[in-house]
Design a protein around this motif. Structure first.
Motif, PDB file in Angstrom:
ATOM      1  N   SER A 118       0.829  -1.195   0.000  1.00  0.00           N
ATOM      2  CA  SER A 118       0.000   0.000   0.000  1.00  0.00           C
ATOM      3  C   SER A 118       0.869   1.252   0.000  1.00  0.00           C
ATOM      4  O   SER A 118       0.369   2.357  -0.166  1.00  0.00           O
ATOM      5  N   SER A 119       2.168   1.085   0.154  1.00  0.00           N
ATOM      6  CA  SER A 119       3.100   2.212   0.160  1.00  0.00           C
ATOM      7  C   SER A 119       3.376   2.698  -1.261  1.00  0.00           C
ATOM      8  O   SER A 119       3.441   1.907  -2.196  1.00  0.00           O
ATOM      9  N   THR A 120       3.559   4.004  -1.424  1.00  0.00           N
ATOM     10  CA  THR A 120       3.932   4.549  -2.730  1.00  0.00           C
ATOM     11  C   THR A 120       5.436   4.430  -2.959  1.00  0.00           C
ATOM     12  O   THR A 120       5.903   4.621  -4.073  1.00  0.00           O
ATOM     13  N   ALA A 121       6.181   4.117  -1.902  1.00  0.00           N
ATOM     14  CA  ALA A 121       7.629   3.932  -2.009  1.00  0.00           C
ATOM     15  C   ALA A 121       8.039   2.690  -1.214  1.00  0.00           C
ATOM     16  O   ALA A 121       8.624   2.790  -0.143  1.00  0.00           O
ATOM     17  N   PRO A 122       7.708   1.491  -1.731  1.00  0.00           N
ATOM     18  CA  PRO A 122       8.017   0.273  -0.978  1.00  0.00           C
ATOM     19  C   PRO A 122       9.519   0.019  -0.873  1.00  0.00           C
ATOM     20  O   PRO A 122      10.297   0.439  -1.734  1.00  0.00           O
ATOM     21  N   SER A 123       9.896  -0.667   0.189  1.00  0.00           N
ATOM     22  CA  SER A 123      11.280  -1.071   0.410  1.00  0.00           C
ATOM     23  C   SER A 123      11.333  -2.587   0.489  1.00  0.00           C
ATOM     24  O   SER A 123      10.630  -3.192   1.289  1.00  0.00           O
ATOM     25  N   LEU A 124      12.155  -3.199  -0.361  1.00  0.00           N
ATOM     26  CA  LEU A 124      12.329  -4.648  -0.381  1.00  0.00           C
ATOM     27  C   LEU A 124      13.738  -4.978   0.084  1.00  0.00           C
ATOM     28  O   LEU A 124      14.682  -4.247  -0.215  1.00  0.00           O
ATOM     29  N   PHE A 125      13.860  -6.094   0.793  1.00  0.00           N
ATOM     30  CA  PHE A 125      15.141  -6.512   1.344  1.00  0.00           C
ATOM     31  C   PHE A 125      15.394  -7.972   1.009  1.00  0.00           C
ATOM     32  O   PHE A 125      14.459  -8.761   0.924  1.00  0.00           O
ATOM     33  N   GLY A 126      16.648  -8.334   0.841  1.00  0.00           N
ATOM     34  CA  GLY A 126      17.042  -9.713   0.607  1.00  0.00           C
ATOM     35  C   GLY A 126      17.949 -10.182   1.724  1.00  0.00           C
ATOM     36  O   GLY A 126      18.830  -9.445   2.162  1.00  0.00           O
ATOM     37  N   TYR A 127      17.708 -11.415   2.190  1.00  0.00           N
ATOM     38  CA  TYR A 127      18.509 -12.015   3.255  1.00  0.00           C
ATOM     39  C   TYR A 127      18.889 -13.438   2.865  1.00  0.00           C
ATOM     40  O   TYR A 127      18.164 -14.101   2.135  1.00  0.00           O
ATOM     41  N   LYS A 128      20.024 -13.885   3.391  1.00  0.00           N
ATOM     42  CA  LYS A 128      20.501 -15.246   3.165  1.00  0.00           C
ATOM     43  C   LYS A 128      20.692 -15.913   4.519  1.00  0.00           C
ATOM     44  O   LYS A 128      21.276 -15.331   5.431  1.00  0.00           O
ATOM     45  N   GLN A 129      20.194 -17.153   4.638  1.00  0.00           N
ATOM     46  CA  GLN A 129      20.412 -17.908   5.866  1.00  0.00           C
ATOM     47  C   GLN A 129      20.972 -19.274   5.513  1.00  0.00           C
ATOM     48  O   GLN A 129      20.357 -20.034   4.772  1.00  0.00           O
ATOM     49  N   ASP A 130      22.141 -19.585   6.050  1.00  0.00           N
ATOM     50  CA  ASP A 130      22.718 -20.906   5.823  1.00  0.00           C
ATOM     51  C   ASP A 130      22.912 -21.608   7.162  1.00  0.00           C
ATOM     52  O   ASP A 130      23.211 -20.985   8.170  1.00  0.00           O
ATOM     53  N   GLY A 131      22.681 -22.904   7.146  1.00  0.00           N
ATOM     54  CA  GLY A 131      22.825 -23.693   8.368  1.00  0.00           C
ATOM     55  C   GLY A 131      21.943 -23.177   9.478  1.00  0.00           C
ATOM     56  O   GLY A 131      20.794 -22.800   9.267  1.00  0.00           O
ATOM     57  N   ASN A 132      22.486 -23.144  10.686  1.00  0.00           N
ATOM     58  CA  ASN A 132      21.743 -22.657  11.846  1.00  0.00           C
ATOM     59  C   ASN A 132      22.063 -21.204  12.155  1.00  0.00           C
ATOM     60  O   ASN A 132      21.772 -20.728  13.246  1.00  0.00           O
ATOM     61  N   ASN A 133      22.675 -20.504  11.217  1.00  0.00           N
ATOM     62  CA  ASN A 133      23.038 -19.107  11.422  1.00  0.00           C
ATOM     63  C   ASN A 133      21.823 -18.198  11.270  1.00  0.00           C
ATOM     64  O   ASN A 133      20.836 -18.559  10.649  1.00  0.00           O
ATOM     65  N   SER A 134      21.928 -16.997  11.799  1.00  0.00           N
ATOM     66  CA  SER A 134      20.877 -15.989  11.634  1.00  0.00           C
ATOM     67  C   SER A 134      20.859 -15.512  10.195  1.00  0.00           C
ATOM     68  O   SER A 134      21.886 -15.560   9.506  1.00  0.00           O
TER      69      SER A 134
END
Length: 144
Positions: free
Chosen positions: A48-64
């Motif tokens: 619904s935002s006119t200026a959305p923000s998208l983020f990418g994350y990577k998780q391997d193993g049991n790490n955050s």
């Protein structure tokens, strides 16, 4: 010689979004590609935002989960230094997509990748998901 294959799982999250219509979708649950190749991980969003923000994350193993990049409408966003060479994304507001492209795939790229719509996990102490390894610890199953 048998080629090495990289397997990535996709997960989408949109935490505390303003309305139910604010969400992200990663249609394919798993991608497999050969080492040295390229893979594009889809990320569709509604906001619904006119200026959305998208983020990418990577998780391997049991790490955050580890921050890869952010893409903001009308801005290039930023990419973490360790990912700048091989990871890229472009936010396309007309198609409501922000696919993540990974080039020169390496075995270490095998992981769970998250596409997130702001607000993200920052400051959230709740459990977001549960990961279950197969009995032989080779395959990560993501439950969300």
């Amino acid at each position: 010689m048998t080629p090495l294959f990289i397997s990535v799982l996709l997960a989408a999250m949109c935490l505390e979004c303003r309305a139910q219509k604010d969400n992200v979708l990663q249609a394919k649950g798993e991608e497999t590609a050969a080492a040295g190749g390229t893979v594009t991980l889809g990320c569709l969003y509604n906001s619904s935002s006119t200026a959305p923000s998208l983020f990418g994350y990577k998780q391997d193993g049991n790490n955050s989960p580890k921050f890869i990049l952010s893409r903001v409408s009308r801005d290039d966003g930023n990419t973490a230094a360790e990912f700048k060479e091989r990871f890229s994304s472009t936010l396309d507001s007309s198609n409501r997509s922000a696919p993540l492209k990974i080039q020169k795939l390496q075995l270490s790229d095998s992981a769970v990748y998250y596409c997130a719509l702001q607000p993200t996990v920052t400051g959230n102490t709740k459990t977001l998901y549960k990961n279950l390894w197969s009995k032989d610890n080779r395959i990560l199953h993501n439950i969300h």
